[in-house]
Design an enzyme around this catalytic site. Sequence first.
Site, PDB file in Angstrom:
ATOM      1  N   TYR A  56       0.863  -1.180   0.000  1.00 18.62           N
ATOM      2  CA  TYR A  56       0.000   0.000   0.000  1.00 18.62           C
ATOM      3  C   TYR A  56       0.895   1.224   0.000  1.00 18.62           C
ATOM      4  O   TYR A  56       1.560   1.544   0.975  1.00 18.62           O
ATOM      5  CB  TYR A  56      -0.926   0.018   1.216  1.00 18.62           C
ATOM      6  CG  TYR A  56      -1.936  -1.110   1.247  1.00 18.62           C
ATOM      7  CD1 TYR A  56      -2.152  -1.934   0.141  1.00 18.62           C
ATOM      8  CD2 TYR A  56      -2.677  -1.370   2.398  1.00 18.62           C
ATOM      9  CE1 TYR A  56      -3.073  -2.970   0.181  1.00 18.62           C
ATOM     10  CE2 TYR A  56      -3.605  -2.398   2.439  1.00 18.62           C
ATOM     11  CZ  TYR A  56      -3.795  -3.200   1.330  1.00 18.62           C
ATOM     12  OH  TYR A  56      -4.710  -4.226   1.380  1.00 18.62           O
ATOM     13  N   ARG A 211     -16.216  -2.227  -2.735  1.00 17.45           N
ATOM     14  CA  ARG A 211     -15.336  -1.085  -3.038  1.00 17.45           C
ATOM     15  C   ARG A 211     -16.138   0.206  -3.153  1.00 17.45           C
ATOM     16  O   ARG A 211     -15.847   1.068  -3.978  1.00 17.45           O
ATOM     17  CB  ARG A 211     -14.521  -1.336  -4.310  1.00 17.45           C
ATOM     18  CG  ARG A 211     -13.685  -2.605  -4.260  1.00 17.45           C
ATOM     19  CD  ARG A 211     -12.793  -2.748  -5.465  1.00 17.45           C
ATOM     20  NE  ARG A 211     -12.208  -4.073  -5.529  1.00 17.45           N
ATOM     21  CZ  ARG A 211     -11.129  -4.464  -4.844  1.00 17.45           C
ATOM     22  NH1 ARG A 211     -10.531  -3.617  -4.052  1.00 17.45           N
ATOM     23  NH2 ARG A 211     -10.668  -5.689  -4.962  1.00 17.45           N
ATOM     24  N   GLY A 212     -17.172   0.310  -2.322  1.00 13.15           N
ATOM     25  CA  GLY A 212     -17.989   1.509  -2.283  1.00 13.15           C
ATOM     26  C   GLY A 212     -19.189   1.485  -3.204  1.00 13.15           C
ATOM     27  O   GLY A 212     -20.109   2.296  -3.059  1.00 13.15           O
TER      28      GLY A 212
END
Length: 322
Positions: A56, A211-212
């Site tokens: 990340y 993912r939203g």
Amino acid sequence: MERRRLGNGLEVSALGLGCMSVSGAYGPRLSQVACNALLRGAVERGVTFFDTAEIYGPFVGEEMVGAALAPVRDQVTIATKFGFRTGGTVEPGKPIQGFDSRPDHIREVCEASLDRLGVECIDLFYQHRVDPDVPIEDVAGTVGDLIREGKVRHFGMSEASADLIRRAHAVHPVAAVQSEYSLWTRDVEDAVLPTLRELGIGFVPYSPLGRGFLTGGVKPGELGGDDWRSSMPRFRGEAGAHNFRLVEALQALAVRKGVTAGQLALAWVFHQGKDIVPIPGTRKLERLEENVAAAEIVLADADLQAIEGAVPSAEVQGGRYA
């Protein structure tokens, strides 16, 4: 907040926080000040389980999470991951170039992650993706050695098959398996979840809100070029438009329940078992508060059936990844 038990004695808050977005991926990277406010705000609201990874950023995600949680280290559980190979030197901006779970590399990542997180021990160390060139027994054995050396507390796996989970667990107990799981991604129900329950391993769904997309706040064609979801087939073109109609059906149910579509989707995940700890990600404190409230929603069997009827997994179009 309710506490839930994963495997091998690991107990965490019923809701975790996925920290991929703080270092980018879904838009610009947060400032460290904003990251501090988000993560410490999560702790104040009872969320004490935080998930990051070396890739990340790459790498800066661990630094940001470690710095944010340093003042509350004794109150939180931090998970991070190994298993990818980056090109050239280990520094931000280097591309991912395949898998690498060789024992020596696992040790290198462990030492680097300990340093970036600023901790003496990693609470949960996942293999981020299975390396087809390294026997899973070697991976489990290496993490087991790190646990015995006091550098790691628990071993986890991510996106692994039922067979590989069994083989790894036979070498060293697996505390948790992380895979994508939500109303529109349910393939783990076929073999993985039954295996985890047989072996006493906890399940940590990432992207429990699609993912939203399942919140209704992500509309097809509106994602920016710096948002990696714009490359995913489920979000694009006819598939994205079709899938959004399913979300609209979920939104209608949520209105009748007096909650948001995202809360209804997340509550559905919570109701799939007490051994499940979802880790939705967010960049905003108000969204975090919304997710925390979802943990308190009670759904009857009729509610669960209506939710699954609104978003039938068989009707979802498009793959998870490009």
